[in-house]
Design a protein around this motif. Structure first.
Motif, PDB file in Angstrom:
ATOM      1  N   LYS A  30      -0.739 -12.693  -8.165  1.00  0.00           N
ATOM      2  CA  LYS A  30       0.680 -12.849  -7.212  1.00  0.00           C
ATOM      3  C   LYS A  30       0.142 -13.784  -5.847  1.00  0.00           C
ATOM      4  N   SER A  31      -1.159 -13.715  -5.678  1.00  0.00           N
ATOM      5  CA  SER A  31      -1.466 -14.648  -4.312  1.00  0.00           C
ATOM      6  C   SER A  31      -1.550 -15.925  -4.747  1.00  0.00           C
ATOM      7  N   THR A  32      -2.124 -16.114  -6.166  1.00  0.00           N
ATOM      8  CA  THR A  32      -2.191 -17.581  -6.610  1.00  0.00           C
ATOM      9  C   THR A  32      -0.813 -18.290  -6.834  1.00  0.00           C
ATOM     10  N   SER A  43      -2.659 -17.460   1.110  1.00  0.00           N
ATOM     11  CA  SER A  43      -3.319 -15.954   0.616  1.00  0.00           C
ATOM     12  C   SER A  43      -4.205 -15.879   0.112  1.00  0.00           C
ATOM     13  N   ILE A  44      -5.215 -15.145   0.416  1.00  0.00           N
ATOM     14  CA  ILE A  44      -6.744 -14.948  -0.236  1.00  0.00           C
ATOM     15  C   ILE A  44      -6.590 -14.751  -1.677  1.00  0.00           C
ATOM     16  N   VAL A  45      -7.408 -15.250  -2.713  1.00  0.00           N
ATOM     17  CA  VAL A  45      -7.500 -14.925  -3.966  1.00  0.00           C
ATOM     18  C   VAL A  45      -9.009 -14.620  -4.357  1.00  0.00           C
ATOM     19  N   THR A  51      -7.549  -7.374  -3.741  1.00  0.00           N
ATOM     20  CA  THR A  51      -7.768  -8.423  -2.954  1.00  0.00           C
ATOM     21  C   THR A  51      -6.678  -8.234  -1.610  1.00  0.00           C
ATOM     22  N   THR A  52      -5.542  -8.450  -1.876  1.00  0.00           N
ATOM     23  CA  THR A  52      -4.589  -8.326  -1.111  1.00  0.00           C
ATOM     24  C   THR A  52      -4.250  -7.070  -0.388  1.00  0.00           C
ATOM     25  N   ARG A  53      -3.979  -6.926   1.013  1.00  0.00           N
ATOM     26  CA  ARG A  53      -4.001  -5.618   1.571  1.00  0.00           C
ATOM     27  C   ARG A  53      -2.295  -5.426   2.363  1.00  0.00           C
ATOM     28  N   LEU A  70       7.205 -13.059  -0.327  1.00  0.00           N
ATOM     29  CA  LEU A  70       6.458 -11.992   0.163  1.00  0.00           C
ATOM     30  C   LEU A  70       5.324 -11.885  -0.823  1.00  0.00           C
ATOM     31  N   ASP A  71       4.174 -12.080  -0.642  1.00  0.00           N
ATOM     32  CA  ASP A  71       3.084 -11.701  -1.453  1.00  0.00           C
ATOM     33  C   ASP A  71       2.917 -10.213  -1.076  1.00  0.00           C
ATOM     34  N   THR A  72       2.500  -9.425  -2.024  1.00  0.00           N
ATOM     35  CA  THR A  72       2.172  -7.878  -1.794  1.00  0.00           C
ATOM     36  C   THR A  72       0.618  -7.585  -2.466  1.00  0.00           C
TER      37      THR A  72
HETATM   38 MG   LIG Z   1      -3.365 -10.940  -3.907  1.00  0.00          MG
END
Ligand SMILES: [Mg+2]
Ligand SMILES: Nc1nc2c(ncn2[C@@H]2O[C@H](COP(=O)(O)OP(=O)(O)OP(=O)(O)O)[C@@H](O)[C@H]2O)c(=O)[nH]1
Length: 309
Positions: A30-32, A43-45, A51-53, A70-72
């Motif tokens: 998702k973040s990628t 967004s960090i990957v 990873t994502t909070r 919206l990354d989640t």
């Molecule tokens: Mg993520």
């Protein structure tokens, strides 16, 4: 003399803007994908799940559209308070969204977990685009039966196979998203990228390096709090951050022999913070123990989770 008429074609091209939530299990990419859309790393990957909070806003503005991505966090069954807050962030994104991107990894057949997620997303009654990611990892002939199975499971707005990592199919997906956006004026000025301050992303970058550098429970037991972020005239910015862990033994691992490990994390983080900010910084890292902070609603809030609307 002919009167100039407004071009009816141009009339049709009204501005579109809306929220697009990227939802899926942990680690599907998702973040990628958010970063691929934005053309920069926001967004960090990492290769590790969860990873994502937070719910992270990334704004993409074009000539005739503005997409509020919206990354989640990855959808999970929460086992402690921090994870409950992560799931709340997903639910808020689901509520905010005009369009849902349900992301799965390319597999041979639909997984029960993925179908469970689909059941939940249906309840929101919003257009859902199924994004099948990581197609670079599978043989092409596995894709058609998978698409077929999902087509039978739900009338998706569209089904789009992509590789977020290789940027394969990302522009096609973007076009499909734009078609599904509601007509709206832009929500943000065109040069806005996100709604979070720089210091938020500084904390995230440090957390990313911790996810990359340590194994086992350490990444999951860690929070990063940026305590100070000060511009100094004629000097580098000064950043002081605290890495919070749950046990003394974890603190020792974070620091490493003669502080070597923490030093590595610090210099990796500093380099990336400098790339992100576009200016040199001085980074000071401290480590502190807060027992079972992940289970304490108060600590979870203090360390930056779940406070934003
Ligand atoms: Mg993520
Ligand atoms: N081969 C391949 N790897 C990918 C692709 N997209 C993402 N990855 C990798 O998958 C891993 C997880 O990527 P993330 O973007 O952090 O996944 P996520 O869904 O945001 O994960 P959480 O935040 O933990 O829910 C990383 O190692 C990525 O490099 C892809 O299209 N192909």
């Amino acid at each position: 003399v002919e009167v100039q008429r407004e071009n009816p074609e141009a009339q049709k091209e009204r501005f579109r803007a809306g929220y697009v939530a990227i939802i899926g299990r942990p680690n599907v990419g998702k973040s990628t994908l958010l970063n691929a859309f934005l053309g920069m790393k926001l967004s960090i990957v990492t290769e590790k799940p969860q990873t994502t909070r937070h719910k992270i806003l990334g704004i993409l503005t074009g000539e005739s559209y503005q997409i509020l991505f919206l990354d989640t966090p990855g959808m999970i069954e929460p086992r402690y308070h921090l994870q409950e807050v992560m799931v709340q962030a997903i639910r808020r994104a689901l509520q905010d969204a005009d369009v849902l991107l349900m992301m799965i990894e390319a597999r041979e057949y639909p997984l029960p977990d993925d179908l469970g997620l689909l059941e939940e997303l249906k309840g929101y009654e919003k257009p859902i685009i199924l994004v099948i990611n990581k197609i670079d990892l599978i043989k092409k002939d596995l894709l058609l039966p998978l698409i077929d199975a999902y087509q039978k499971a739900y009338p998706f707005q569209d089904i789009v196979p992509i590789s977020a990592l290789k940027r394969d199919g990302v522009d096609l997906l973007l076009g499909i998203i734009i078609k599904n956006l509601p007509e709206n004026p832009p929500y943000y000025p065109e040069d806005y990228l996100t709604d979070q301050p720089e210091r938020f992303f500084v904390g995230e970058i440090i957390r990313e390096k911790i996810f990359m550098k340590y194994g086992e429970e350490i990444p999951y037991s860690t929070a990063v709090v940026v305590e100070e972020f000060r511009e100094q005239p004629g000097e580098k910015d000064f950043i002081r951050a605290t890495i919070v862990v749950e046990k003394e033994s974890q603190k020792a691992i974070i620091i490493g022999k003669q502080g070597q490990k923490l030093k590595q994390v610090g210099s990796l983080a500093r380099e990336e913070i400098e790339r992100f900010l576009g200016r040199p910084v001085y980074l000071e890292l401290w480590v502190k123990v807060r027992e079972k902070w992940r289970k304490s609603p108060r600590d979870v809030r203090t360390f930056g989770y779940g406070t934003r609307p």
